[in-house]
Design a protein around this motif. Structure first.
Motif, mmCIF file in Angstrom:
data_model
loop_
_atom_site.group_PDB
_atom_site.id
_atom_site.type_symbol
_atom_site.label_atom_id
_atom_site.label_comp_id
_atom_site.label_asym_id
_atom_site.label_seq_id
_atom_site.Cartn_x
_atom_site.Cartn_y
_atom_site.Cartn_z
ATOM 1 N N ALA A 1 9.289 -29.669 9.495
ATOM 2 C CA ALA A 1 10.136 -29.775 10.697
ATOM 3 C C ALA A 1 10.603 -28.381 11.140
ATOM 4 O O ALA A 1 10.570 -28.063 12.341
ATOM 5 C CB ALA A 1 11.326 -30.683 10.413
ATOM 6 N N MET A 2 11.021 -27.551 10.181
ATOM 7 C CA MET A 2 11.475 -26.189 10.538
ATOM 8 C C MET A 2 10.321 -25.392 11.129
ATOM 9 O O MET A 2 10.477 -24.689 12.134
ATOM 10 C CB MET A 2 12.020 -25.463 9.289
ATOM 11 C CG MET A 2 13.371 -25.955 8.846
ATOM 12 S SD MET A 2 14.119 -24.901 7.575
ATOM 13 C CE MET A 2 13.203 -25.366 6.128
ATOM 14 N N LEU A 3 9.129 -25.519 10.497
ATOM 15 C CA LEU A 3 7.959 -24.778 11.004
ATOM 16 C C LEU A 3 7.591 -25.242 12.412
ATOM 17 O O LEU A 3 7.235 -24.428 13.267
ATOM 18 C CB LEU A 3 6.764 -24.968 10.058
ATOM 19 C CG LEU A 3 6.774 -24.130 8.779
ATOM 20 C CD1 LEU A 3 5.776 -24.684 7.763
ATOM 21 C CD2 LEU A 3 6.445 -22.660 9.080
ATOM 22 N N ARG A 4 7.696 -26.537 12.651
ATOM 23 C CA ARG A 4 7.344 -27.053 13.996
ATOM 24 C C ARG A 4 8.268 -26.455 15.045
ATOM 25 O O ARG A 4 7.831 -26.114 16.142
ATOM 26 C CB ARG A 4 7.392 -28.585 14.022
ATOM 27 C CG ARG A 4 6.195 -29.155 13.291
ATOM 28 C CD ARG A 4 5.930 -30.615 13.617
ATOM 29 N NE ARG A 4 4.680 -30.994 12.970
ATOM 30 C CZ ARG A 4 4.473 -32.078 12.244
ATOM 31 N NH1 ARG A 4 5.443 -32.957 12.084
ATOM 32 N NH2 ARG A 4 3.294 -32.306 11.693
ATOM 33 N N GLU A 5 9.556 -26.315 14.707
ATOM 34 C CA GLU A 5 10.485 -25.685 15.668
ATOM 35 C C GLU A 5 10.087 -24.229 15.887
ATOM 36 O O GLU A 5 10.085 -23.738 17.012
ATOM 37 C CB GLU A 5 11.922 -25.748 15.129
ATOM 38 C CG GLU A 5 12.515 -27.145 15.175
ATOM 39 C CD GLU A 5 13.811 -27.276 14.371
ATOM 40 O OE1 GLU A 5 14.259 -28.419 14.185
ATOM 41 O OE2 GLU A 5 14.361 -26.244 13.901
ATOM 42 N N PRO B 1 6.842 -22.376 20.597
ATOM 43 C CA PRO B 1 6.397 -21.566 21.736
ATOM 44 C C PRO B 1 4.881 -21.352 21.805
ATOM 45 O O PRO B 1 4.389 -20.898 22.842
ATOM 46 C CB PRO B 1 7.098 -20.210 21.517
ATOM 47 C CG PRO B 1 8.185 -20.469 20.539
ATOM 48 C CD PRO B 1 7.729 -21.619 19.699
ATOM 49 N N PHE B 2 4.148 -21.642 20.746
ATOM 50 C CA PHE B 2 2.697 -21.387 20.736
ATOM 51 C C PHE B 2 1.954 -22.680 21.073
ATOM 52 O O PHE B 2 2.169 -23.701 20.404
ATOM 53 C CB PHE B 2 2.225 -20.915 19.354
ATOM 54 C CG PHE B 2 2.906 -19.678 18.863
ATOM 55 C CD1 PHE B 2 2.405 -18.411 19.163
ATOM 56 C CD2 PHE B 2 4.046 -19.765 18.080
ATOM 57 C CE1 PHE B 2 3.039 -17.269 18.709
ATOM 58 C CE2 PHE B 2 4.684 -18.619 17.619
ATOM 59 C CZ PHE B 2 4.180 -17.379 17.935
ATOM 60 N N ASP B 3 1.060 -22.613 22.065
ATOM 61 C CA ASP B 3 0.359 -23.856 22.405
ATOM 62 C C ASP B 3 -0.887 -24.072 21.545
ATOM 63 O O ASP B 3 -1.535 -25.113 21.650
ATOM 64 C CB ASP B 3 0.015 -23.913 23.903
ATOM 65 C CG ASP B 3 -0.908 -22.786 24.318
ATOM 66 O OD1 ASP B 3 -1.380 -22.046 23.438
ATOM 67 O OD2 ASP B 3 -1.163 -22.651 25.528
ATOM 68 N N ASN B 4 -1.231 -23.114 20.686
ATOM 69 C CA ASN B 4 -2.428 -23.289 19.841
ATOM 70 C C ASN B 4 -2.104 -23.287 18.350
ATOM 71 O O ASN B 4 -2.952 -22.974 17.514
ATOM 72 C CB ASN B 4 -3.472 -22.212 20.167
ATOM 73 C CG ASN B 4 -2.990 -20.807 19.820
ATOM 74 O OD1 ASN B 4 -1.788 -20.570 19.751
ATOM 75 N ND2 ASN B 4 -3.917 -19.896 19.595
ATOM 76 N N VAL B 5 -0.850 -23.586 18.015
ATOM 77 C CA VAL B 5 -0.456 -23.634 16.594
ATOM 78 C C VAL B 5 0.117 -25.014 16.283
ATOM 79 O O VAL B 5 0.966 -25.517 17.029
ATOM 80 C CB VAL B 5 0.603 -22.546 16.266
ATOM 81 C CG1 VAL B 5 0.976 -22.594 14.790
ATOM 82 C CG2 VAL B 5 0.099 -21.156 16.646
ATOM 83 N N SER B 6 -0.358 -25.631 15.187
ATOM 84 C CA SER B 6 0.199 -26.916 14.763
ATOM 85 C C SER B 6 0.606 -26.816 13.298
ATOM 86 O O SER B 6 0.215 -25.870 12.597
ATOM 87 C CB SER B 6 -0.825 -28.032 14.960
ATOM 88 O OG SER B 6 -1.958 -27.764 14.179
ATOM 89 N N VAL B 7 1.380 -27.773 12.845
ATOM 90 C CA VAL B 7 1.906 -27.743 11.468
ATOM 91 C C VAL B 7 1.625 -29.082 10.799
ATOM 92 O O VAL B 7 1.789 -30.144 11.409
ATOM 93 C CB VAL B 7 3.428 -27.482 11.462
ATOM 94 C CG1 VAL B 7 3.949 -27.400 10.032
ATOM 95 C CG2 VAL B 7 3.772 -26.203 12.224
#
Ligand code: PNS
Length: 162
Positions: free
Chosen positions: A54-58, A62-68
């Motif tokens: 959850a912290m990483l997702r926050e 801002p990045f549209d090409n990064v997922s967690v």
């Protein structure tokens, strides 16, 4: 085959500005960066994996090409499931290198098509580790320059309870 997807695995307990620096660099190099937090219950992490995710997702919002995502078990098995062929790891100092190469070669032994890419961390974060952030926070030090603001807020809350 040229790689569009890179997996950036780690414990991220908690995520630091060093991790964010690496994610930022990778996001300019690959079509997609998949940050993968190891569940690691046996190591009794400070934050359960759900909270680290959850912290990483926050942090990566801002990045549209990064997922967690999170994973359990062998990294090579996770990479196979994701059909990924590239792992990203940050190197802070030469002392990281030996362990990182050992891991990369073991992963290659288990999954020969899987390559590991090392990116040097920003100089300004060369001393930074999740372990030291936890210790400094626990003992009352200020970690707000070392971790993203949402992580600093969670660490402050936790300190009140420790
Ligand atoms: O942030 P960390 O703790 O340095 O990350 C280490 C991580 C999660 C990349 C590594 O421990 C890992 O891949 N663990 C999964 C289990 C595994 O595949 N072990 C064999 C590695 S050679």
């Amino acid at each position: 085959m040229r790689q569009k997807l890179v997996i950036y695995p780690g414990s991220f307990d908690p995520p630091t500005n060093g991790h964010l620096d690496l994610i930022t660099r990778a996001s300019t190099m690959f079509a997609h960066v998949s940050v993968a937090a190891l569940r690691n219950d046996a190591k009794a992490p400070l934050f359960p994996v759900e909270e680290r995710v959850a912290m990483l997702r926050e942090v990566v919002a801002p990045f549209d090409n990064v997922s967690v995502d999170s994973f359990d078990g062998l990294l090579v098995d996770y990479a196979r499931r994701r059909e990924a062929r590239l792992i990203l790891r940050g190197i802070r100092a030469i002392s990281d290198y030996e362990y990182e190469v050992q891991m990369a070669l073991m992963n290659r032994k288990l999954f020969p098509e899987l390559e590991t890419l090392f990116i040097p961390a920003a100089e300004s974060y060369s001393y930074l580790s999740s372990r030291l952030v936890k210790e400094v926070n626990r003992l009352g030090g200020d970690v707000s320059d070392l971790v993203p603001p949402n992580v600093a807020a969670r660490l402050r809350e936790l300190r009140g309870k420790q």
